[in-house]
Design a protein around this motif. Structure first.
Motif, short mmCIF file in Angstrom:
data_model
loop_
_atom_site.label_atom_id
_atom_site.label_comp_id
_atom_site.label_asym_id
_atom_site.label_seq_id
_atom_site.Cartn_x
_atom_site.Cartn_y
_atom_site.Cartn_z
N UNK A 73 -33.10 20.02 44.18
CA UNK A 73 -33.20 20.74 42.92
C UNK A 73 -33.76 22.15 43.15
N UNK A 74 -34.86 22.26 43.87
CA UNK A 74 -35.45 23.57 44.10
C UNK A 74 -34.59 24.43 45.02
N UNK A 75 -33.89 23.79 45.95
CA UNK A 75 -32.95 24.55 46.77
C UNK A 75 -31.82 25.13 45.94
N UNK A 76 -31.34 24.35 44.98
CA UNK A 76 -30.31 24.84 44.08
C UNK A 76 -30.82 25.98 43.20
N UNK A 77 -32.05 25.85 42.72
CA UNK A 77 -32.65 26.94 41.94
C UNK A 77 -32.81 28.19 42.79
N UNK A 78 -33.18 28.00 44.05
CA UNK A 78 -33.32 29.15 44.95
C UNK A 78 -31.97 29.84 45.14
N UNK A 79 -30.92 29.05 45.31
CA UNK A 79 -29.59 29.64 45.48
C UNK A 79 -29.16 30.38 44.22
N UNK A 80 -29.42 29.79 43.05
CA UNK A 80 -29.06 30.48 41.81
C UNK A 80 -29.84 31.77 41.67
N UNK A 81 -31.11 31.75 42.04
CA UNK A 81 -31.92 32.96 41.96
C UNK A 81 -31.40 34.02 42.93
N UNK A 82 -30.99 33.60 44.12
CA UNK A 82 -30.46 34.56 45.09
C UNK A 82 -29.18 35.21 44.56
N UNK A 83 -28.37 34.44 43.86
CA UNK A 83 -27.12 34.97 43.35
C UNK A 83 -27.30 35.84 42.12
N UNK A 84 -28.27 35.51 41.27
CA UNK A 84 -28.37 36.17 39.98
C UNK A 84 -29.50 37.18 39.88
N UNK A 85 -30.49 37.09 40.74
CA UNK A 85 -31.64 38.00 40.64
C UNK A 85 -31.63 38.99 41.80
N UNK A 86 -32.12 40.19 41.57
CA UNK A 86 -32.13 41.20 42.63
C UNK A 86 -33.34 41.07 43.56
N UNK A 87 -33.46 39.93 44.27
CA UNK A 87 -34.58 39.72 45.17
C UNK A 87 -34.17 40.08 46.58
N UNK A 88 -35.16 40.40 47.42
CA UNK A 88 -34.85 40.61 48.83
C UNK A 88 -35.95 40.04 49.71
N UNK A 89 -37.13 40.59 49.72
CA UNK A 89 -38.19 40.18 50.64
C UNK A 89 -38.84 38.84 50.36
N UNK A 90 -39.20 38.54 49.13
CA UNK A 90 -39.96 37.32 48.85
C UNK A 90 -39.17 36.02 48.95
N UNK A 91 -37.94 36.06 49.37
CA UNK A 91 -37.15 34.83 49.42
C UNK A 91 -37.74 33.79 50.36
N UNK A 92 -38.30 34.23 51.47
CA UNK A 92 -38.92 33.28 52.40
C UNK A 92 -40.11 32.58 51.74
N UNK A 93 -40.89 33.34 51.01
CA UNK A 93 -42.04 32.76 50.32
C UNK A 93 -41.59 31.78 49.25
N UNK A 94 -40.55 32.12 48.53
CA UNK A 94 -40.04 31.22 47.50
C UNK A 94 -39.46 29.94 48.11
N UNK A 95 -38.80 30.06 49.23
CA UNK A 95 -38.26 28.87 49.90
C UNK A 95 -39.40 27.96 50.36
N UNK A 96 -40.45 28.55 50.90
CA UNK A 96 -41.60 27.75 51.34
C UNK A 96 -42.30 27.13 50.13
N UNK A 97 -42.41 27.88 49.04
CA UNK A 97 -43.03 27.34 47.83
C UNK A 97 -42.21 26.20 47.26
N UNK A 98 -40.89 26.32 47.30
CA UNK A 98 -40.02 25.24 46.81
C UNK A 98 -40.20 23.98 47.65
N UNK A 99 -40.29 24.14 48.95
CA UNK A 99 -40.51 22.97 49.83
C UNK A 99 -41.87 22.34 49.55
N UNK A 100 -42.90 23.17 49.38
CA UNK A 100 -44.24 22.65 49.10
C UNK A 100 -44.28 21.95 47.74
#
Length: 114
Positions: A73-100
């Motif tokens: 679920x959180x991986x899917x939310x991360x993918x949707x955020x990557x596609x729809x939001x203008x993020x670049x640097x914090x993606x690693x932090x968000x991926x780690x937060x989703x796993x945690x």
């Protein structure tokens, strides 16, 4: 060597975990539906089958299932955020937060199950 350069990127692990969790859930669902169908077709057999849910090994497996659900679920939310939001640097932090957060949710479920 260029083809393997992306595997060193931390989000490659998030990609692999998302795909593997989806595959594991896809393999689990037919078995789950089969067991749930037993409640309608043969309740006595289901009651006997449900006795194994008291085993500690199965409780650990339930923890794994909830973890897979949360990770997917959180991986899917991360993918949707990557596609729809203008993020670049914090993606690693968000991926780690989703796993945690996935691990936290699965642990809460596990604590309720034992």
């Amino acid at each position: 060597m260029k083809a393997y350069a992306n595997r060193a990127h931390p989000l490659w692990l998030a990609y692999i975990i998302h795909r593997l969790s989806g595959l594991a859930l896809a393999l689990f669902l037919p078995a789950h539906f089969w067991v749930m169908a037993m409640t309608l077709t043969n309740p006595a057999r289901f009651d006997a089958f449900a006795e194994i849910t008291r085993l500690n090994l199965l409780k650990v497996a339930e923890f794994g299932l909830v973890f897979l659900l949360a990770v997917h679920m959180f991986g899917g939310l991360r993918l949707m955020a990557m596609e729809w939001l203008p993020w670049n640097g914090p993606q690693k932090t968000l991926a780690a937060a989703a796993a945690a957060l996935s691990f936290f949710i699965a642990t809460l479920f596990f604590m309720q199950a034992i």
